[in-house]
Scaffold this active site. Structure first.
Site, mmCIF file in Angstrom:
data_model
loop_
_atom_site.group_PDB
_atom_site.id
_atom_site.type_symbol
_atom_site.label_atom_id
_atom_site.label_comp_id
_atom_site.label_asym_id
_atom_site.label_seq_id
_atom_site.Cartn_x
_atom_site.Cartn_y
_atom_site.Cartn_z
ATOM 1 N N GLY A 10 0.851 -1.193 0.000
ATOM 2 C CA GLY A 10 0.000 0.000 0.000
ATOM 3 C C GLY A 10 0.878 1.230 0.000
ATOM 4 O O GLY A 10 1.022 1.894 1.024
ATOM 5 N N GLY A 12 0.704 4.303 -0.942
ATOM 6 C CA GLY A 12 0.064 5.583 -1.213
ATOM 7 C C GLY A 12 0.601 6.623 -0.256
ATOM 8 O O GLY A 12 1.823 6.686 -0.018
ATOM 9 N N VAL A 14 0.236 7.198 3.208
ATOM 10 C CA VAL A 14 0.883 6.729 4.443
ATOM 11 C C VAL A 14 2.015 5.759 4.109
ATOM 12 O O VAL A 14 3.111 5.839 4.685
ATOM 13 C CB VAL A 14 -0.178 6.089 5.371
ATOM 14 C CG1 VAL A 14 0.472 5.292 6.482
ATOM 15 C CG2 VAL A 14 -1.067 7.184 5.951
ATOM 16 N N ASN A 99 -6.514 3.879 9.852
ATOM 17 C CA ASN A 99 -7.456 4.593 10.708
ATOM 18 C C ASN A 99 -8.538 3.602 11.119
ATOM 19 O O ASN A 99 -8.647 2.505 10.566
ATOM 20 C CB ASN A 99 -8.082 5.763 9.950
ATOM 21 C CG ASN A 99 -7.186 7.009 10.004
ATOM 22 O OD1 ASN A 99 -6.471 7.227 10.984
ATOM 23 N ND2 ASN A 99 -7.237 7.813 8.960
ATOM 24 N N ALA A 125 -1.033 13.612 4.732
ATOM 25 C CA ALA A 125 -0.308 13.196 3.529
ATOM 26 C C ALA A 125 -1.300 12.919 2.407
ATOM 27 O O ALA A 125 -2.370 12.354 2.638
ATOM 28 C CB ALA A 125 0.513 11.941 3.820
ATOM 29 N N LYS A 176 -7.864 8.540 18.007
ATOM 30 C CA LYS A 176 -7.593 8.889 16.604
ATOM 31 C C LYS A 176 -8.904 8.938 15.830
ATOM 32 O O LYS A 176 -9.083 9.775 14.934
ATOM 33 C CB LYS A 176 -6.621 7.869 15.983
ATOM 34 C CG LYS A 176 -6.307 8.120 14.497
ATOM 35 C CD LYS A 176 -5.394 9.313 14.271
ATOM 36 C CE LYS A 176 -5.534 10.001 12.934
ATOM 37 N NZ LYS A 176 -4.964 9.345 11.793
ATOM 38 N N ASN A 180 -10.817 11.719 13.025
ATOM 39 C CA ASN A 180 -11.327 11.407 11.683
ATOM 40 C C ASN A 180 -12.848 11.481 11.553
ATOM 41 O O ASN A 180 -13.357 11.714 10.454
ATOM 42 C CB ASN A 180 -10.879 9.995 11.269
ATOM 43 C CG ASN A 180 -9.372 9.881 11.210
ATOM 44 O OD1 ASN A 180 -8.766 9.165 11.999
ATOM 45 N ND2 ASN A 180 -8.744 10.600 10.304
ATOM 46 N N SER A 247 -7.818 11.841 4.121
ATOM 47 C CA SER A 247 -7.679 10.691 3.213
ATOM 48 C C SER A 247 -9.001 10.400 2.497
ATOM 49 O O SER A 247 -9.007 9.939 1.361
ATOM 50 C CB SER A 247 -7.198 9.466 3.993
ATOM 51 O OG SER A 247 -7.974 9.264 5.144
ATOM 52 N N GLU A 259 -13.484 5.456 2.729
ATOM 53 C CA GLU A 259 -13.334 4.485 3.831
ATOM 54 C C GLU A 259 -14.466 4.600 4.869
ATOM 55 O O GLU A 259 -14.310 4.169 6.001
ATOM 56 C CB GLU A 259 -11.963 4.761 4.500
ATOM 57 C CG GLU A 259 -11.254 3.577 5.080
ATOM 58 C CD GLU A 259 -9.856 3.950 5.601
ATOM 59 O OE1 GLU A 259 -9.566 5.152 5.807
ATOM 60 O OE2 GLU A 259 -9.068 3.022 5.814
HETATM 61 N N1 LIG Z 1 -3.542 10.145 4.080
HETATM 62 C C1 LIG Z 1 -3.405 10.487 5.359
HETATM 63 O O1 LIG Z 1 -2.991 11.621 5.653
HETATM 64 C C2 LIG Z 1 -3.706 9.527 6.455
HETATM 65 C C3 LIG Z 1 -4.264 8.272 6.207
HETATM 66 N N2 LIG Z 1 -4.471 7.410 7.258
HETATM 67 C C4 LIG Z 1 -5.003 6.067 7.060
HETATM 68 O O2 LIG Z 1 -3.981 5.262 6.495
HETATM 69 C C5 LIG Z 1 -4.538 4.218 5.683
HETATM 70 C C6 LIG Z 1 -3.955 4.344 4.273
HETATM 71 O O3 LIG Z 1 -4.439 5.564 3.738
HETATM 72 P P1 LIG Z 1 -3.699 6.403 2.604
HETATM 73 O O4 LIG Z 1 -2.261 6.148 2.603
HETATM 74 O O5 LIG Z 1 -4.169 7.785 2.747
HETATM 75 O O6 LIG Z 1 -4.348 5.763 1.324
HETATM 76 P P2 LIG Z 1 -3.863 5.924 -0.209
HETATM 77 O O7 LIG Z 1 -5.094 5.740 -1.015
HETATM 78 O O8 LIG Z 1 -3.080 7.153 -0.383
HETATM 79 O O9 LIG Z 1 -2.921 4.693 -0.389
HETATM 80 C C7 LIG Z 1 -3.388 3.394 -0.329
HETATM 81 C C8 LIG Z 1 -2.538 2.575 -1.240
HETATM 82 O O10 LIG Z 1 -2.934 1.227 -1.112
HETATM 83 C C9 LIG Z 1 -2.765 0.641 -2.381
HETATM 84 N N3 LIG Z 1 -3.475 -0.624 -2.493
HETATM 85 C C10 LIG Z 1 -4.793 -0.878 -2.413
HETATM 86 N N4 LIG Z 1 -5.040 -2.179 -2.616
HETATM 87 C C11 LIG Z 1 -3.837 -2.760 -2.836
HETATM 88 C C12 LIG Z 1 -3.428 -4.083 -3.119
HETATM 89 N N5 LIG Z 1 -4.309 -5.086 -3.220
HETATM 90 N N6 LIG Z 1 -2.120 -4.319 -3.290
HETATM 91 C C13 LIG Z 1 -1.203 -3.335 -3.199
HETATM 92 N N7 LIG Z 1 -1.525 -2.052 -2.925
HETATM 93 C C14 LIG Z 1 -2.837 -1.777 -2.751
HETATM 94 C C15 LIG Z 1 -3.305 1.701 -3.312
HETATM 95 O O11 LIG Z 1 -2.888 1.398 -4.628
HETATM 96 P P3 LIG Z 1 -3.330 2.220 -5.924
HETATM 97 O O12 LIG Z 1 -2.153 3.095 -6.196
HETATM 98 O O13 LIG Z 1 -3.559 1.194 -6.964
HETATM 99 O O14 LIG Z 1 -4.577 2.998 -5.557
HETATM 100 C C16 LIG Z 1 -2.674 2.943 -2.727
HETATM 101 O O15 LIG Z 1 -1.390 3.167 -3.239
HETATM 102 C C17 LIG Z 1 -6.050 4.431 5.742
HETATM 103 O O16 LIG Z 1 -6.602 3.632 6.756
HETATM 104 C C18 LIG Z 1 -6.189 5.922 6.119
HETATM 105 O O17 LIG Z 1 -7.405 6.209 6.756
HETATM 106 C C19 LIG Z 1 -4.088 7.725 8.528
HETATM 107 C C20 LIG Z 1 -3.557 8.949 8.799
HETATM 108 C C21 LIG Z 1 -3.354 9.968 7.808
HETATM 109 C C1 LIG Z 2 -5.483 13.114 10.662
HETATM 110 C C2 LIG Z 2 -5.969 13.103 9.247
HETATM 111 C C3 LIG Z 2 -7.207 13.939 9.120
HETATM 112 C C4 LIG Z 2 -4.807 13.735 8.572
HETATM 113 O O1 LIG Z 2 -4.771 13.722 7.262
HETATM 114 C C5 LIG Z 2 -6.229 11.694 8.815
HETATM 115 O O2 LIG Z 2 -6.050 10.785 9.591
HETATM 116 C C6 LIG Z 2 -6.782 11.353 7.488
HETATM 117 O O3 LIG Z 2 -6.648 12.163 6.564
HETATM 118 O O4 LIG Z 2 -7.350 10.264 7.362
#
Ligand SMILES: NC(=O)C1=CN([C@@H]2O[C@H](COP(=O)(O)OP(=O)(O)OC[C@H]3O[C@@H](n4cnc5c(N)ncnc54)[C@H](OP(=O)(O)O)[C@@H]3O)[C@@H](O)[C@H]2O)C=CC1
Ligand SMILES: CC(C)(CO)C(=O)C(=O)O
Length: 295
Positions: A10, A12, A14, A99, A125, A176, A180, A247, A259
């Site tokens: 994953g 993306g 995070v 999350n 992010a 947390k 959210n 996110s 989500e």
């Molecule tokens: N963004 C943020 O600021 C924050 C996010 N979070 C939490 O972190 C978690 C991740 O979120 P986030 O990083 O934002 O999500 P993103 O959508 O940015 O990244 C998720 C990644 O997972 C990949 N993915 C999905 N399915 C698969 C698979 N089968 N095999 C390989 N890769 C896969 C996606 O690929 P593809 O490129 O194909 O879409 C994507 O790159 C969530 O639970 C979110 O709520 C927590 C705190 C902050």
């Molecule tokens: C804390 C926050 C709001 C920061 O981006 C988050 O967890 C999300 O985007 O899912």
């Protein structure tokens, strides 16, 4: 510490932040990706960070990781099973960075052999395209307290990510959740960034959403009070810059499923189970479920 091999499933927003941290801490990183890209780069408040991660596009291209970090959206966890099967050798710890409050439950059906470490990350992010992430804040993680949590903190020592052990992980996860529960749905539904929460009317709505979440969190055994929710309400644009989104907003902007069933969902389900009314959260959940991803 000897350099370790860290697989990130994953890659993306995070996952990108974690891959960069693992590289910064001196480790070898393999990004296990669904959508291929050539290079991983982060734009951060300190400047651009290129991450020389190896890119694996299929589970048979990766093996022998010392640690596995899983950081997809919760609804995408079932699709990661082939990666987890390829990497789960029974000894490599699997760090679940999501999350919500479903950490162990999200992978329970796979019957994994390796030790599991539930984790939370506070970071703003945004993945803008495959292989590119903007990190607009610092990053802080909480992991379940214990020997494995301490090993993970040591693993990323020297990176920019601060890691703390939470003795009461249930409370940490619900805390947390408070960050959210209002911000993610409201930004996703309004297509606005966190500054939308500065409006008094929206803040009032957010207060209602948070009050319900605190009641459900308490019924689920988390030690939280209204003052925790107030701190969250006051903190959004102080902790994160006003141009940060969430996110869930980024998924909506990208036309991807959000989500909501794993963020608002557990509050509504918990309310139903414990006899706690959750009209604000139920309304948000209904609207989020009614959204159509862009075709
Ligand atoms: N963004 C943020 O600021 C924050 C996010 N979070 C939490 O972190 C978690 C991740 O979120 P986030 O990083 O934002 O999500 P993103 O959508 O940015 O990244 C998720 C990644 O997972 C990949 N993915 C999905 N399915 C698969 C698979 N089968 N095999 C390989 N890769 C896969 C996606 O690929 P593809 O490129 O194909 O879409 C994507 O790159 C969530 O639970 C979110 O709520 C927590 C705190 C902050
Ligand atoms: C804390 C926050 C709001 C920061 O981006 C988050 O967890 C999300 O985007 O899912």
């Amino acid at each position: 510490m000897e350099p370790q091999h860290i697989a990130v499933i994953g890659s993306g927003a995070v996952g990108g932040v974690l891959a960069a941290a693992a590289h910064e801490a001196g480790h070898r990183v393999t990004a296990c990706v669904r959508t291929p890209f050539e290079k991983l780069a982060l734009d951060t408040p300190e400047g651009r960070q290129e991450v020389p991660a190896e890119i694996a596009t299929a589970p048979d291209e990766v093996a022998g990781a010392d640690w596995v970090l899983l950081s997809t959206k919760v609804q995408d966890v079932p699709g990661t099973e082939p990666w987890l099967r390829a990497l789960d050798d029974g000894s490599a710890p699997i760090v679940l960075v999501h999350n919500g409050v479903e950490h162990r439950r999200s992978v329970a059906a796979f019957g994994l052999r390796g030790p599991l470490l539930p984790a939370l990350i506070y970071v703003a992010a945004e993945r803008t395209r495959p292989g590119h992430v903007i990190r607009r804040s610092g990053a802080r993680m909480f992991v379940e307290g214990g020997a494995l949590g301490a090993r993970f903190a040591a693993l990323l020592a020297g990176s920019g990510v601060r890691i703390e052990e939470a003795e009461d992980f249930r409370t940490a996860a619900w805390r947390k959740m408070l960050v959210n529960i209002a911000a993610n749905p409201i930004t996703a539904l309004t297509l606005r960034r966190l500054d939308v929460l500065d409006s008094p009317e929206v803040r009032e709505l957010a207060s209602g959403v948070l009050a319900e979440a605190v009641a459900v969190a308490n019924a689920e055994g988390a030690a939280l009070s209204w003052s925790d929710a107030e701190a969250v309400l006051d903190g959004y644009t102080k902790t994160f810059s006003a141009d940060s989104g969430t996110s869930m907003l980024y998924d909506r902007l990208a036309g991807l499923p959000t989500e909501h069933d794993h963020i608002t969902g557990p509050v509504v389900a918990g309310g139903r189970e414990h006899g706690i009314p959750t009209p604000y959260n139920r309304t948000l959940l209904t609207l989020l479920r009614a959204l159509r991803p862009a075709s």
